[in-house]
Design an enzyme around this catalytic site. Structure first.
Site, short mmCIF file in Angstrom:
data_model
loop_
_atom_site.label_atom_id
_atom_site.label_comp_id
_atom_site.label_asym_id
_atom_site.label_seq_id
_atom_site.Cartn_x
_atom_site.Cartn_y
_atom_site.Cartn_z
CG HIS A 161 71.90 70.88 63.44
ND1 HIS A 161 71.47 69.57 63.39
CD2 HIS A 161 73.23 70.82 63.74
CE1 HIS A 161 72.48 68.76 63.64
NE2 HIS A 161 73.56 69.49 63.85
CG ASP A 198 77.23 66.66 60.90
OD1 ASP A 198 78.03 67.59 60.73
OD2 ASP A 198 76.78 66.35 62.02
CG HIS A 200 75.50 66.24 65.62
ND1 HIS A 200 76.79 66.61 65.31
CD2 HIS A 200 75.47 66.06 66.96
CE1 HIS A 200 77.51 66.65 66.43
NE2 HIS A 200 76.73 66.33 67.44
CG ASP A 291 80.16 65.94 63.15
OD1 ASP A 291 79.86 65.38 62.08
OD2 ASP A 291 79.39 66.77 63.69
CE1 TYR A 331 82.04 71.62 65.00
CE2 TYR A 331 81.14 69.40 65.19
CZ TYR A 331 80.99 70.73 64.83
OH TYR A 331 79.80 71.18 64.31
#
Length: 711
Positions: A161, A198, A200, A291, A331
């Site tokens: 990110h 991922d 995200h 995740d 997570y």
């Protein structure tokens, strides 16, 4: 961590965040809203960050030790990334800001953190972030220098990110983006593939390379029509890149939660892999966030750990197997650690576990796949014949609007409305499920990968070292078995020798003493029929049999125990195409490999839909495929049936046997030859079969029209 060229170990790169008082210290964790914005409900402020914690690395490392994977790996020494390396992506001004946090007190750190979205600084952040960069680059160096074949870097903080001038979403320095720039500069690479699984969107990587045609960036991510973090319009399917980089940015937006194994595989089959093989990368970097796995509070997806083994397996067929996986998110500690282990086991070329769940992508996944294919059709030859058109009225939109209205009119939000919050009961259920699930899918690795029974033209020393040459079976035992099958065959010495070769290898595979094998047979049709009977006597329920060339097998295909796929030159009658008997007429491109379209767009989806217990590939006379195409088929199918494949070759030729043995043993990735798009007549053949069989084999669906007609 990386696998050596001999297959003996893996290079290990770990750095950043191992100590409990490092990044996001336990005593001073914080968290900002990072979840489902459509709910219009803000989470209650919390003084602690309960997900991006040091235990993410510790639990993963402990699980690797539990499976005895660490001892099979080569440790790659970790160093700090230099300022010059960091500035391959980040500005000097931003670097100075991060560096300055080393001497700040808690209040100063809080003020700096508030300048960014969901990033929280600690005095140790700068050093840990530099270690994460350095570990990633050390892994790249080890792979590119040939010290290891591939590897994984377990690092914190994550990176995908972070942007040129900003930390973002737990990320400080963009480890993977820096690695790509570093590899281009140091090794002169011209084509790098970045795969971001991922949950995200790695917008930081996208921003760095959106105008760069030397980097192909692929990301799937929870999007929900721009209602999930990072809430960006440019995370949608039509963000294809800018300028010279158009077509080199592939976003697959997931517009609902619950995406699982079949959805992820479908996106690989119908989007990433065709484009990636056409791109021909020289190095693959994986933003390896878990995740997107089952039980994760952020992702809320359902992919089980072995799914990541299959994804890794496919990537290893590219770039001569040069794959560098770098940890991003993840997570739920149990889901994360098991998924890391599945990735590492695959990098070590262990046989893959059978993938769980029904193989049928959901409508929302198919919508996203169709949109990505439509957006990228102008840029890639592999998509040029597709009738893909973008969809704007997606099935999830009306449902999403209703949910938003319900939440906005509610004065007391429930736990279900605040999507992304951790539910301890659900976490415990996931732990228990994974404990049971992993026991079911894991199995001992056979001591020998590949067995061979080749007696003519090819001497044993011409095969890869890891291939074990089988000795003859007991003659009386063989005759007893053959007599029960066909008493006349016992009298034919040539046929008996062929059956002996096939059975010697097959028996080892069925008893799991080897993963796979290759056998010569002068009467391949008889040998294959005999082998299939032996499989069912042994107790197998489903065998995928792929015949390459002109060969007639008299088989009972009504009960579904055999799926017979014939790849041939001669035209077959329409009636031969049924659920369990498929004839694929193929015209090969001389000098180039145009078989990618068939393998990725048809054979793999059908095979994964069928989920066989064993695969038999028969290479007969008048074969319609060259050596490179057969090697491609053999490599990609090894994700199925716990990697159990028997290859039967009738007309032995040295180059073919060597290439197939190389593909089965995994010593290195065979040369698949120059990529060529399929001829239009070949594409029409694939389309005809898809239209005919997509109701039976649901992984074939890559458009909404397909999905609707198949229901």
């Amino acid at each position: 961590m990386g696998r050596t060229n001999e297959g003996g170990g893996a290079g290990w790169g770990g750095g950043g965040g191992f100590t409990p008082d490092s990044w996001a210290d336990k005593g001073n964790r914080k968290r900002r809203q990072r979840g489902h914005a459509a709910a219009a409900v803000q989470r209650q402020p919390s003084p602690e960050c309960d997900i991006e914690v040091p235990e993410r690395l510790l639990s993963s490392y402990e699980q690797l030790k539990h499976y005895h994977l660490v001892e099979r790996c080569i440790h790659v020494p970790v160093r700090e990334g230099t300022e010059e390396e960091i500035m391959l992506v980040h500005s000097s001004e931003y670097l100075e800001v991060v560096k300055s946090t080393q001497t700040m007190n808690e209040e100063e750190l809080r003020r700096v953190s508030e300048n960014y979205d969901a990033v929280y600084f600690h005095p140790n952040t700068y050093r840990c972030a530099k270690l994460a960069v350095g570990a990633t680059l050390q892994l790249v160096d080890s792979v590119m220098s040939g010290k290891v074949c591939n590897g994984m870097a377990l690092v914190r903080p994550p990176g995908h990110h972070s942007q040129r001038n900003a930390a973002n979403g737990f990320c400080v320095f963009n480890n993977v983006a820096i690695a790509a720039q570093y590899a281009k500069r140091r090794y002169g690479l011209q084509r790098i593939l970045i795969v971001d699984w991922d949950v995200h969107h790695g917008q930081g990587i996208q921003y760095v390379f959106e105008e760069d045609p030397s980097v192909l960036y692929y990301s799937w991510h929870r999007y929900e029509h721009q209602q999930f973090w990072p809430l960006l319009r440019e995370s949608d399917y039509d963000a294809v890149g800018q300028g010279k980089g158009k077509g080199f940015n592939l976003n697959v937006p997931w517009n609902k939660v619950g995406m699982g194994n079949s959805d992820y595989l479908a996106a690989f089959f119908h989007v990433l892999l065709p484009v990636a093989f056409e791109f021909v990368p020289e190095l693959i970097l994986v933003s390896s966030g878990y995740d997107s796995g089952i039980g994760d509070p952020e992702g809320q997806m359902t992919a089980t750990p072995e799914c990541f083994a299959h994804l890794t397996h496919f990537l290893m067929q590219l770039a001569n197997g040069r794959v560098c996986a770098v940890l991003e998110g993840g997570y739920h500690l149990k889901s994360l650690s098991e998924s890391v282990c599945m990735t590492v086991k695959t990098l070590l070329r262990d046989p893959l576990p059978q993938i769980s769940g029904e193989m049928a992508p959901c409508l929302s996944a198919v919508e996203s796949i169709q949109n990505v294919r439509a957006a990228h059709k102008p840029y890639w030859k592999c998509l040029m014949y597709e009738e893909a058109t973008p969809l704007h009225n997606l099935s999830t939109k009306s449902q999403q609007m209703m949910e938003a209205e319900l939440i906005q009119t509610s004065t007391h939000p429930t736990a279900k409305q605040v999507v992304g919050t951790t539910n301890s009961d659900e976490a415990i259920k996931t732990d228990r499920f994974l404990e049971s699930h992993m026991k079911k899918i894991l199995f001992p690795v056979p001591p020998v990968k590949t067995a061979s029974a080749i007696v003519s033209k090819v001497d044993a020393h011409l095969l890869p070292i890891s291939v074990q040459v089988e000795m003859e079976m007991n003659a009386q035992e063989l005759k007893t078995l053959v007599s029960a099958f066909d008493a006349e065959l016992v009298k034919e010495e040539k046929a008996l020798l062929s059956l002996q070769n096939v059975l010697a290898v097959l028996d080892k595979i069925l008893k799991k003493k080897v993963c796979n094998g290759i056998a010569e047979s002068s009467v391949a049709s008889v040998s294959t029929t005999f082998a299939l009977k032996h499989c069912f006597d042994f107790g197998l329920q489903r065998v995928l049999c792929i015949v390459v060339g002109d060969m007639d097998l008299e088989l009972d295909l009504d009960d579904g125990k055999i799926l017979l796929m014939n790849i041939c030159q001669k035209q077959q009658t329409e009636k031969t195409n049924s659920k369990y008997h498929i004839s694929l007429n193929w015209k090969e491109d001389a000098g180039r490999n145009n078989f990618f379209c068939a393998v990725l767009g048809f054979i793999l989806p059908v095979a994964y839909s069928y989920q066989p217990d064993l695969m038999i590939i028969v290479i007969g006379p008048n074969r319609s495929l060259g050596v490179n195409a057969i090697s491609l088929l053999t490599c990609l199918l090894q994700g199925l049936a716990e990697s159990r494949i028997l290859v039967v070759i009738q007309d032995t030729e040295i180059k073919l046997v060597q290439s197939v043995a190389k593909a089965l043993s995994g010593v290195s990735t065979p040369d698949f030859g120059a990529y060529a798009p399929a001829f239009q007549e070949n594409f029409l053949e694939i389309k005809r079969l898809r239209d005919q069989l997509q109701q039976e084999w649901k992984m074939l669906r890559c458009s909404v029209k397909d999905w609707i007609s198949g229901n």
